[in-house]
Design an enzyme around this catalytic site. Structure first.
Site, PDB file in Angstrom:
ATOM      1  N   ASP A  47     -17.703  51.973 101.329  1.00 17.87           N
ATOM      2  CA  ASP A  47     -18.689  50.894 101.343  1.00 17.87           C
ATOM      3  C   ASP A  47     -20.054  51.393 100.884  1.00 17.87           C
ATOM      4  OD1 ASP A  47     -16.960  49.009 102.258  1.00 17.87           O
ATOM      5  OD2 ASP A  47     -17.545  49.174 104.363  1.00 17.87           O
ATOM      6  N   LYS A  68     -21.542  46.474  97.747  1.00 17.81           N
ATOM      7  CA  LYS A  68     -22.454  45.715  96.898  1.00 17.81           C
ATOM      8  C   LYS A  68     -23.370  46.729  96.228  1.00 17.81           C
ATOM      9  CE  LYS A  68     -25.425  41.769  97.653  1.00 17.81           C
ATOM     10  NZ  LYS A  68     -25.565  40.667  98.576  1.00 17.81           N
ATOM     11  N   MET A  70     -28.062  44.445 111.288  1.00 17.82           N
ATOM     12  CA  MET A  70     -28.350  43.504 110.181  1.00 17.82           C
ATOM     13  C   MET A  70     -29.533  42.623 110.550  1.00 17.82           C
ATOM     14  SD  MET A  70     -24.407  42.661 109.210  1.00 17.82           S
ATOM     15  CE  MET A  70     -23.683  43.035 110.794  1.00 17.82           C
TER      16      MET A  70
HETATM   17  N1  SAH Z   1     -20.079  49.623 111.103  1.00 12.27           N
HETATM   18  C1  SAH Z   1     -21.510  49.910 111.071  1.00 12.27           C
HETATM   19  C2  SAH Z   1     -22.324  48.629 111.036  1.00 12.27           C
HETATM   20  C3  SAH Z   1     -22.131  47.812 109.788  1.00 12.27           C
HETATM   21  S1  SAH Z   1     -23.179  46.446 109.721  1.00 12.27           S
HETATM   22  C4  SAH Z   1     -21.871  50.769 112.295  1.00 12.27           C
HETATM   23  O1  SAH Z   1     -21.055  50.933 113.196  1.00 12.27           O
HETATM   24  O2  SAH Z   1     -23.000  51.289 112.328  1.00 12.27           O
HETATM   25  C5  SAH Z   1     -24.524  47.080 108.772  1.00 12.27           C
HETATM   26  C6  SAH Z   1     -25.733  47.303 109.653  1.00 12.27           C
HETATM   27  O3  SAH Z   1     -25.599  48.504 110.395  1.00 12.27           O
HETATM   28  C7  SAH Z   1     -27.033  47.467 108.896  1.00 12.27           C
HETATM   29  O4  SAH Z   1     -27.561  46.245 108.473  1.00 12.27           O
HETATM   30  C8  SAH Z   1     -27.892  48.109 109.962  1.00 12.27           C
HETATM   31  O5  SAH Z   1     -28.307  47.167 110.912  1.00 12.27           O
HETATM   32  C9  SAH Z   1     -26.881  49.026 110.655  1.00 12.27           C
HETATM   33  N2  SAH Z   1     -26.952  50.408 110.136  1.00 12.27           N
HETATM   34  C10 SAH Z   1     -25.975  51.099 109.549  1.00 12.27           C
HETATM   35  N3  SAH Z   1     -26.376  52.353 109.250  1.00 12.27           N
HETATM   36  C11 SAH Z   1     -27.639  52.437 109.666  1.00 12.27           C
HETATM   37  C12 SAH Z   1     -28.611  53.470 109.652  1.00 12.27           C
HETATM   38  N4  SAH Z   1     -28.350  54.673 109.142  1.00 12.27           N
HETATM   39  N5  SAH Z   1     -29.826  53.210 110.188  1.00 12.27           N
HETATM   40  C13 SAH Z   1     -30.106  52.011 110.721  1.00 12.27           C
HETATM   41  N6  SAH Z   1     -29.231  50.992 110.756  1.00 12.27           N
HETATM   42  C14 SAH Z   1     -28.024  51.198 110.234  1.00 12.27           C
END
Ligand code: SAH
Length: 285
Positions: free
Chosen positions: A55, A77, A194
């Site tokens: 992803d 994306k 998000m």
């Molecule tokens: N499966 C992922 C979440 C996917 S949804 C998890 O468990 O973390 C995508 C969202 O995850 C982003 O919009 C943000 O809110 C968060 N996110 C993912 N990586 C991040 C990072 N390094 N720092 C801050 N937020 C993050």
């Protein structure tokens, strides 16, 4: 770079690669970005994969650990362009899996936290494939560790909720699916994923649900990556001037009393509109 990965030559897993049938799909959490936060199982999966579908959120440094002969396919994306449709991703996985190859489906954070991992799992199972799920460190947990803000704390937070700021079908949610009033006991932490586009709606909804507008909010952008940025604000700031946080994706919000504890490392503080007083920081008792 030193190779700390020799310890992965674990006899318990030896021989697994010898038999490619039935096709093996591993649904793997890539964690928040820092490759050192991968699990040993995730690294082994990357080292033995033939095909890796990843992803947009996956940090490319994680892919540097992969089998150099593995085919890497970006299914996220890119540059604001259209995203891959979930159905097309399923079909691509199936096409490779039935070719007898070892597939790693690599997702940011943990595959089962707002990652649509459940949907992919269901499609793969339905197609009769054997799936292994390897967890990753989810963004809320990573951001908490990086800033040294505990998500639970005996005096300040007894429960924690992971909330998505995206509605179904990419719309903004109205947060009607969650009883934010019931969570307003002063002892709850909300971690919002998000959250960039939704912070205004979230702020007004929390205030409408009776939350103290001065409740601290800690926003963490790019947690565990070299460009990590943190900014402290309040629920009032979210509602009244979310642009002041200047948040960029990916970012997570931690909301609740723990978000007012001292942060480890650099912190941007939003000054309150009228008084120019920084949002108050709690002290550890
Ligand atoms: N499966 C992922 C979440 C996917 S949804 C998890 O468990 O973390 C995508 C969202 O995850 C982003 O919009 C943000 O809110 C968060 N996110 C993912 N990586 C991040 C990072 N390094 N720092 C801050 N937020 C993050």
């Amino acid at each position: 770079m030193t190779n700390h990965l020799e310890i992965l030559d674990n006899p318990a897993s030896a021989g697994r690669e010898a038999n490619p049938y039935p096709a093996r799909v591993q649904l793997v959490g890539a964690g928040p970005g820092d490759p050192e936060l991968l699990t040993l199982k995730a690294v082994r999966a990357l080292q033995t994969a033939d095909v890796i579908l990843y992803d947009e959120l996956v940090n490319r440094c994680v892919l540097d650990l992969a089998n150099p002969r593995a085919r890497q396919i970006h299914v996220g994306k890119r540059g604001g362009g259209p995203s891959w449709k979930q159905r097309d991703i399923h079909e691509l996985i199936l096409a490779h899996a039935f070719g007898g190859r070892g597939i790693v489906r690599l997702k940011g954070g943990d595959p089962f936290v707002f990652g649509r991992g459940g949907e992919e799992l269901a499609a793969l199972r339905e197609a009769g494939l054997e799936v292994e799920v390897i967890p990753g460190i989810t963004a809320a947990v990573a951001a908490a560790a990086s800033t040294q803000i505990p998500l639970t704390h005996r005096q300040l937070s007894r429960t924690v909720t992971f909330l998505s700021g995206a509605g179904p079908g990419h719309g903004l949610p109205e947060f009607t699916h969650i009883d934010l009033e019931a969570l307003n006991d002063g002892l709850h932490t909300v971690a919002v994923y998000m959250a960039v586009k939704t912070s205004h709606a979230l702020g007004t909804t929390l205030i409408g649900a009776g939350w103290d507008p001065e409740t601290p909010v800690l926003a963490i952008e790019n947690a565990t990556r070299h460009q990590e940025r943190r900014v402290r604000a309040s629920i009032r700031d979210l509602a009244e001037r979310p642009e002041a946080l200047a948040l960029k994706s990916p970012a997570i919000l931690l909301i609740g009393r723990v978000a007012g504890l001292p942060v480890h490392g650099q912190l941007d503080v939003i000054e309150t509109a009228n008084t120019k007083r920084p949002t108050r920081e709690l002290a550890y008792a």
